[in-house]
Design an enzyme around this catalytic site. Structure first.
Site, PDB file in Angstrom:
ATOM      1  CG  ASP A  78      -1.543  -1.384   1.342  1.00 41.50           C
ATOM      2  OD1 ASP A  78      -1.966  -1.779   0.242  1.00 41.50           O
ATOM      3  OD2 ASP A  78      -1.739  -1.487   2.528  1.00 41.50           O
TER       4      ASP A  78
ATOM      5  CD  GLU B  82      -8.714  -2.803  -0.375  1.00 36.13           C
ATOM      6  OE1 GLU B  82      -9.814  -3.109   0.461  1.00 36.13           O
ATOM      7  OE2 GLU B  82      -7.698  -3.406  -0.211  1.00 36.13           O
TER       8      GLU B  82
END
Length: 842
Positions: A53, A302
């Site tokens: 991420d 997301e």
């Protein structure tokens, strides 16, 4: 591999340039000579890191990425990275100092060693910015601000912030600003002492400060639980600026969707709307959470990241669909808007806030999904296939001076399990104002003027589609011809306009993008590529092959064509029928009863002699033809030897007395409290699994790479991933036989070493006995249901050789335990014969 182009390159010394001068059709430079230019270029170097991420920021002359699980790395060139964080170390944490004490304000609600985040792995997806207007505690202005999230469950999370005068930290906690997963009344999650009632968040304080009009009844379902279909999971925060200099935060994940909130630059904290409302286009404005810009209703989505692009005049919302695991189908999407809070739309004009009861797969331009540059027989780099699986959760960096834009993300790789690395790909804005992504990782390339002559040639082509599945997109062969037509497996037309703009119609679909030279990691050279967005919102990539005549291509295919060890055939033979650049390969067998023309093998029975077969490959492209002959020997079956048998006659003993008896476990293989009872089996008694317990079998039950497992199962219920039989060297290297897999609910054998999926195509019924068996023979996997072969494959990983592996029935280390009955588990050394399987399945 002794290819013609390699021979020529060796003779002439391969020299390549990043920026190629324009060459018109009237020039004398040939395709091959383009790859042998006068200016030598040193091959780029890469140093890889694992940062999940990743969010990027540039400080001074250094690029930094910060990621989940307190990972971070830095680079001077976006290619060579060095890690500098130390994970969850506390105290002495590189990023957060005394982690446990510093983030205690966030951990009080969600995170450290709580609920589903036991073990402390709960600090996710930070974003770091330099905020020149932030007012520090001493009154000075300017600070690096890290926005992070902590999480305990799929909905109980929190977003906090911390500041530092140094980009690498340590960062000092300031506040926790957004909470999710709260309930109307007192409630607790499993393995947690946190009271989830909404008054235990910051909401009551905000009400008292007159920043909110009160709590909202819409936040709760009828039973008082959190309404996560409409409201977000408070994770994945990122900060962006609008054209007026205002700061905004976008955040959210799955469940209720993606939201934006304006940020007070002086405090770094959200400016809450205070009361509920709607945007002009009908989207939710929540008094606490802000304005919804995408997603919702439990659909995946997301890792939001928003950036304004001066070149196009749009704000781009990037987000990721699917699951992050190697088999989860993670893939990146993009929408755009003219205002920071939307509405955001895709290339088809669809709004990012899709309706309820709607699949999101057709929403959003897909940037990258699972793909493989699968070199065919005869291609340069054959056998060195290159690609990504589950790439996602990106950030974006745009250089103010050069205007270059980069997509920054993590990815996993085909056949490499859960191993992941950071990747940077350059992006370009096409003539329709949409970002398109370079097919290969950034290697210092720049967009330069190209000529039509440089574009003409053979290409591998990939369209990423718009699905969110784990399916890997493979290449197709196309040729961009001089007359601006496209031939090959797909047909169409192409144009090159301006400096490097690409307009292609491939298979009836229009694509708009750019032509650019990228570094090809397989061929180790820069080659022409194109990246273009289709009218369907899918990314199309082309990677040009070195120019060769049909004669040379056929010679390359002949040279590369191999069947491996043909003296010891025990399973079906892979016979490629399509080779490099559409070359045809037609096979004939001298004895189709043993090896068919398509490679299906029928082995001699146990005790018979080996069978010798001649396989002939007829290779042709255009008018060029060549044949290649293989003499293969098919070995007869050899009966497998029984090494252990568990019949569950009111006990867990091995009836062969070779191994010790099994022991009862709880809901995980390594837990100790559980219950196994006995019922009526297919032969005598059976073991009854209650859905919370399993059986641990003796250590080292299998210790080689030639073995078979057979068992009767009668599930009371079929839960995806619940194991019947499970064996593991460790949590990264395992084999599992599961009655219900993730692919169309079919029974399967899979492995976590390289995420090997052996899917049978058979749905196992509940409340009925079914015989399942599989054999592994030096990498060949065969699966049987009720004695009938339902899967055969090669390259299955060797898990157990030389190890002291752990084994179990009904449980593994992660998934819901099996519920139902099992009987007559048999373990063999060697591969089961058809006769043995027929007997076992009676």
């Amino acid at each position: 591999m002794n290819k013609g182009w390699i021979q020529k390159a060796t003779a002439l010394t391969l020299m390549i340039s990043l920026t190629i001068p324009a060459i018109g059709f009237g020039g004398t430079t040939s395709h091959a000579e383009e790859y042998e230019l006068k200016q030598a270029v040193t091959s780029p170097t890469f140093s890889n890191v694992s940062v999940h991420d990743p969010s990027i920021i540039k400080a001074g002359g250094t690029f930094y990425v910060f990621g989940s699980h307190i990972s971070a790395a830095k680079s001077q060139d976006l290619m060579n990275w060095t890690s500098f964080a130390n994970g969850y170390t506390t105290p002495g944490n590189t990023i957060y100092g005394d982690l446990s004490k510093n983030l205690a304000g966030s951990f009080k609600w969600a995170g450290e060693n709580d609920a589903d985040s036991k073990g402390g792995f709960s600090v996710w997806a930070p974003d770091v910015i330099w905020n020149p207007k932030y007012v520090n505690a001493d009154g000075t202005k300017g600070a690096y601000t890290i926005y992070y999230c902590t999480s305990s469950t799929y909905i109980r999370s929190a977003i906090g912030m911390a500041v530092s005068q140094k980009i690498e930290g340590p960062y000092t906690y300031v506040d926790t600003m957004i909470y999710s997963g709260f309930t109307k009344e007192k409630a607790f999650d499993n393995n947690s002492t946190v009271d989830k009632k909404w008054t235990n968040t910051n909401i009551q304080t905000l009400i008292n400060q007159k920043k909110l009009s009160g709590e909202s009844s819409a936040w709760f379902n009828a039973d008082g639980t959190y309404a996560n279909q409409n409201y977000p999971n408070a994770i994945d925060p990122t900060i962006f600026s609008d054209t007026k200099g205002k700061l905004w935060m976008t955040y959210g994940s799955w469940s209720g969707g993606i939201f934006v909130l304006e940020i007070d630059a002086k405090t770094g904290k959200p400016i809450y709307p205070g009361k509920d409302g709607q945007t002009k286009d009908g989207r939710l404005i929540d008094r606490y959470f802000g304005t919804k810009v995408a997603g919702g209703y439990g659909q995946s989505g997301e890792g939001p990241y928003i950036q304004y692009n001066k070149e196009s005049g749009y704000y781009y919302l990037y987000m990721t669909y699917g699951g992050l695991a190697a088999n989860g189908g993670y893939n990146m999407r993009v929408f755009r808007a003219t205002k920071p809070d939307g509405p955001y739309q895709d290339a088809k004009g669809q709004q990012a806030t899709w309706p309820a009861q709607t699949s999101n797969v057709t929403y959003g331009n897909k940037l990258i999904g699972n793909y493989l540059w699968d070199s065919k027989v005869g291609d340069p780099g054959y056998g060195e296939n290159f690609g990504y699986v589950s790439p996602g959760h990106n950030s974006v960096y745009t250089d103010d001076k050069t205007g270059q834009t980069f997509l920054v993300f993590h990815t996993r790789f085909p056949a490499r399990g859960e191993e992941h690395e950071l990747r940077i790909h350059q992006m370009y804005i096409n003539k329709e104002g949409w970002p398109v992504v370079s097919p290969y990782r950034y290697a210092g390339e720049t967009l330069a003027k190209v000529s039509e002559e440089m574009v003409v040639g053979d290409y591998q082509f990939i369209d990423h589609g718009n699905d969110s599945s784990a399916a890997i997109k493979n290449t197709q062969y196309i040729r961009l011809n001089k007359d601006r037509t496209i031939s090959g497996e797909l047909q169409g037309t192409w144009q090159k306009k301006g400096t490097a703009d690409a307009i292609l119609t491939i298979g009836g679909v229009k694509y708009t993008g750019v032509f650019v030279k990228d570094w090809n990691p397989v061929t180790k050279q820069y080659n022409m590529t194109f990246t273009a967005l289709s009218t369907n919102g899918t990314m199309g990539w082309g990677s040009r092959l070195v120019e060769e005549s049909d004669k040379q291509v056929v010679a390359d295919v002949y040279s590369d064509l191999s069947l491996g060890d043909v003296s010891n055939i025990i399973s079906n033979v892979q016979l490629p029928t399509v080779a490099s650049r559409g070359t045809s390969v037609v096979w004939t067998s001298s004895n189709p009863a043993v090896v068919s023309n398509t490679g299906v093998v029928t082995r001699p029975q146990a005790g018979q002699a080996p069978a010798n077969v001649t396989l002939t490959a007829s290779i042709s492209k255009g008018s060029i033809k060549q044949t290649k002959v293989f003499q293969v020997t098919v070995q007869p079956f050899v009966e497998a030897t029984l090494t252990a048998q568990y019949s569950f006659e009111h006990n867990l003993k091995d009836t062969t007395a070779t191994f010790g008896q099994g022991t009862v476990t709880g809901d995980r293989l390594d837990s100790t409290v559980g219950t196994i009872t006995y019922g009526t089996g297919v032969s005598g008694q059976s073991a009854v699994f209650n859905g919370t317990s399993g059986i641990r079998l003796p250590q080292g039950l299998i210790s080689n790479n030639s073995y078979s497992v057979a068992v009767w199962v009668k599930p009371d219920q079929l839960t995806t991933y619940s194991p019947a039989f499970f064996g593991a060297k460790d949590t990264d290297h395992w084999v599992s036989l599961i009655p219900r897999g993730a692919t169309a609910d079919k029974a399967m054998v899979w492995s976590g070493t390289a995420w090997y999926d052996g899917v049978t195509g058979v749905t196992i019924p509940a409340n009925q006995w079914t015989h399942l068996a599989f054999s592994v023979d030096e990498g060949s996997l065969t699966i049987y249901v009720n004695g009938v072969q339902q899967f055969s494959g090669t390259n299955f990983p060797d898990i157990f050789t030389g190890g002291n592996a752990s084994f179990g029935l009904g449980v593994n280390y992660w998934d819901t335990p099996f519920k139902g009955q099992m009987d007559e588990l048999r373990i063999y050394k060697g591969s089961l014969t058809p006769a043995q399987l027929s007997e076992l399945a009676k």
